[in-house]
Motif scaffolding. Sequence first.
Motif, short mmCIF file in Angstrom:
data_model
loop_
_atom_site.label_atom_id
_atom_site.label_comp_id
_atom_site.label_asym_id
_atom_site.label_seq_id
_atom_site.Cartn_x
_atom_site.Cartn_y
_atom_site.Cartn_z
N VAL A 133 0.87 -1.18 0.00
CA VAL A 133 0.00 0.00 0.00
C VAL A 133 0.90 1.23 0.00
O VAL A 133 1.82 1.32 0.83
CB VAL A 133 -0.92 0.03 1.23
CG1 VAL A 133 -1.73 1.34 1.27
CG2 VAL A 133 -1.86 -1.18 1.24
N THR A 134 0.67 2.14 -0.91
CA THR A 134 1.51 3.34 -1.01
C THR A 134 0.70 4.60 -0.71
O THR A 134 -0.51 4.64 -0.94
CB THR A 134 2.14 3.48 -2.41
OG1 THR A 134 1.10 3.62 -3.39
CG2 THR A 134 3.00 2.26 -2.74
N ALA A 135 1.39 5.61 -0.20
CA ALA A 135 0.75 6.90 0.07
C ALA A 135 1.79 7.99 -0.06
O ALA A 135 3.01 7.74 -0.01
CB ALA A 135 0.13 6.91 1.47
N VAL A 136 1.32 9.22 -0.19
CA VAL A 136 2.19 10.39 -0.26
C VAL A 136 1.83 11.31 0.89
O VAL A 136 0.65 11.62 1.11
CB VAL A 136 2.02 11.13 -1.61
CG1 VAL A 136 2.85 12.40 -1.64
CG2 VAL A 136 2.40 10.20 -2.76
N HIS A 137 2.85 11.74 1.64
CA HIS A 137 2.59 12.63 2.77
C HIS A 137 2.28 14.04 2.27
O HIS A 137 1.23 14.59 2.58
CB HIS A 137 3.79 12.65 3.71
CG HIS A 137 3.53 13.35 5.01
ND1 HIS A 137 4.50 14.09 5.66
CD2 HIS A 137 2.42 13.44 5.79
CE1 HIS A 137 4.00 14.58 6.78
NE2 HIS A 137 2.74 14.21 6.88
N PHE A 163 3.69 -0.90 3.98
CA PHE A 163 3.21 0.48 3.87
C PHE A 163 4.38 1.34 3.40
O PHE A 163 5.39 1.48 4.10
CB PHE A 163 2.68 0.96 5.21
CG PHE A 163 2.05 2.33 5.18
CD1 PHE A 163 1.26 2.73 4.12
CD2 PHE A 163 2.23 3.21 6.25
CE1 PHE A 163 0.66 4.00 4.10
CE2 PHE A 163 1.64 4.47 6.24
CZ PHE A 163 0.85 4.86 5.16
N VAL A 164 4.25 1.91 2.21
CA VAL A 164 5.31 2.70 1.58
C VAL A 164 4.83 4.15 1.51
O VAL A 164 3.74 4.42 0.99
CB VAL A 164 5.62 2.18 0.16
CG1 VAL A 164 6.70 3.04 -0.49
CG2 VAL A 164 6.03 0.72 0.21
N VAL A 165 5.65 5.07 2.03
CA VAL A 165 5.24 6.48 2.08
C VAL A 165 6.31 7.37 1.46
O VAL A 165 7.48 7.32 1.83
CB VAL A 165 4.96 6.94 3.52
CG1 VAL A 165 4.59 8.42 3.55
CG2 VAL A 165 3.84 6.10 4.15
N ASP A 166 5.87 8.20 0.54
CA ASP A 166 6.69 9.25 -0.05
C ASP A 166 6.53 10.50 0.82
O ASP A 166 5.47 11.12 0.83
CB ASP A 166 6.20 9.49 -1.48
CG ASP A 166 6.75 10.75 -2.14
OD1 ASP A 166 7.40 11.56 -1.47
OD2 ASP A 166 6.47 10.93 -3.34
N PHE A 167 7.61 10.81 1.59
CA PHE A 167 7.62 12.09 2.29
C PHE A 167 8.80 12.93 1.79
O PHE A 167 9.46 13.65 2.54
CB PHE A 167 7.64 11.93 3.82
CG PHE A 167 8.56 10.88 4.39
CD1 PHE A 167 9.92 11.09 4.46
CD2 PHE A 167 8.05 9.69 4.88
CE1 PHE A 167 10.77 10.15 5.01
CE2 PHE A 167 8.90 8.73 5.43
CZ PHE A 167 10.26 8.96 5.50
#
Length: 362
Positions: A133-137, A163-167
Amino acid sequence: MISYPIGLVPGPVSVPPKIREAWLTDFGSSDLEADFYDLYAQNQKLVQTLLETKESVVITSGEAMSILWGGVKSALRPGERLLAVASGLFGEGFADMARAIGAEAEVVAFPYDDVPDPGKVREAVRRFRPQVVTAVHCETPSGTLNPHLRELGEIAHEADALFVVDFVSSGGGAPIGVDESLIDIGLLGSQKVLSLPPSLSVSTVSARAWSVFERVGYGGYDAYLPWRRVPEVRAMPYTHDWQGMTALNVALNAIMEEGPQNAYARHARAASLCRTMGREAGLTLFPAREDICSPTVTAFNVPDGWTWPELDAALRKKGLVAGGNYGSLDGRVFRIGHMGSQADEALVKRGMEVLGEVLRSK
């Protein structure tokens, strides 16, 4: 080459002199010298402190897109599934990457001027059953900050998904809390809040993620696995950027000396000033609600009576360079970057005064 004295782009941001000086010093070979591995380890610890994590930190050469691709390719095999939580262009991009490597991808989409709804994400995760699951901060084109990282992390872990997050454009300018948010792969770029050129990428990697990387076994140039035991084994997959790593050390130590909470407050003040002066000049925010605006970038609607090329040209004549946009926001929304070295109230005030002058001139 044209230089603009009032730089308020949303990245790459202005590089301060004390960071530029790192490139004026010659070192030995980074893949052979003990001093370099000591520097690498120092930077790992500083990143752990800044991002509030006890997980591994990997620092690689290359612009941040390299680790977005590396994360997807290291975590997914062809035929596996990725769910991209998206309220903007970069959120959608994770799905494109997954499809490019033969994985199945689905986007749970939300309006670009809003943030994701965890309830709808949970429904999509239970139905689609992704491995990632990916998301962008911070959706930089939209100027929004996702306040639901912890909830999304819980949803991903309930499904045993990474859980993969682009911050990339928020780390250092807003609290992340990698461990609190259950982030398995966290992605940070050097050219935003850290105020370096776009030459380094920083990742946090959980134990869960390392196990998946071993199962997938990806070993390309942008792979994570070869970095797992750097610097303990005193060997790297390729020759690293010693000057860049020195500059990173300068940048991280500067944040620590200021204090992360003070840095976050400085970004919040610069953002508030930008929005207040923008409204006074007759501009409207693009995000639907101000409480979801990012402290590192502000997105305004291009005002009536102007096209973005006209406004951009007029601002540049006054020495101000701001940011245009991409995709469906191209020509409709422009951005003021107040991150890192540009999170400076005097600079923002000067820039917004110029913007107001230009708008009143028509």
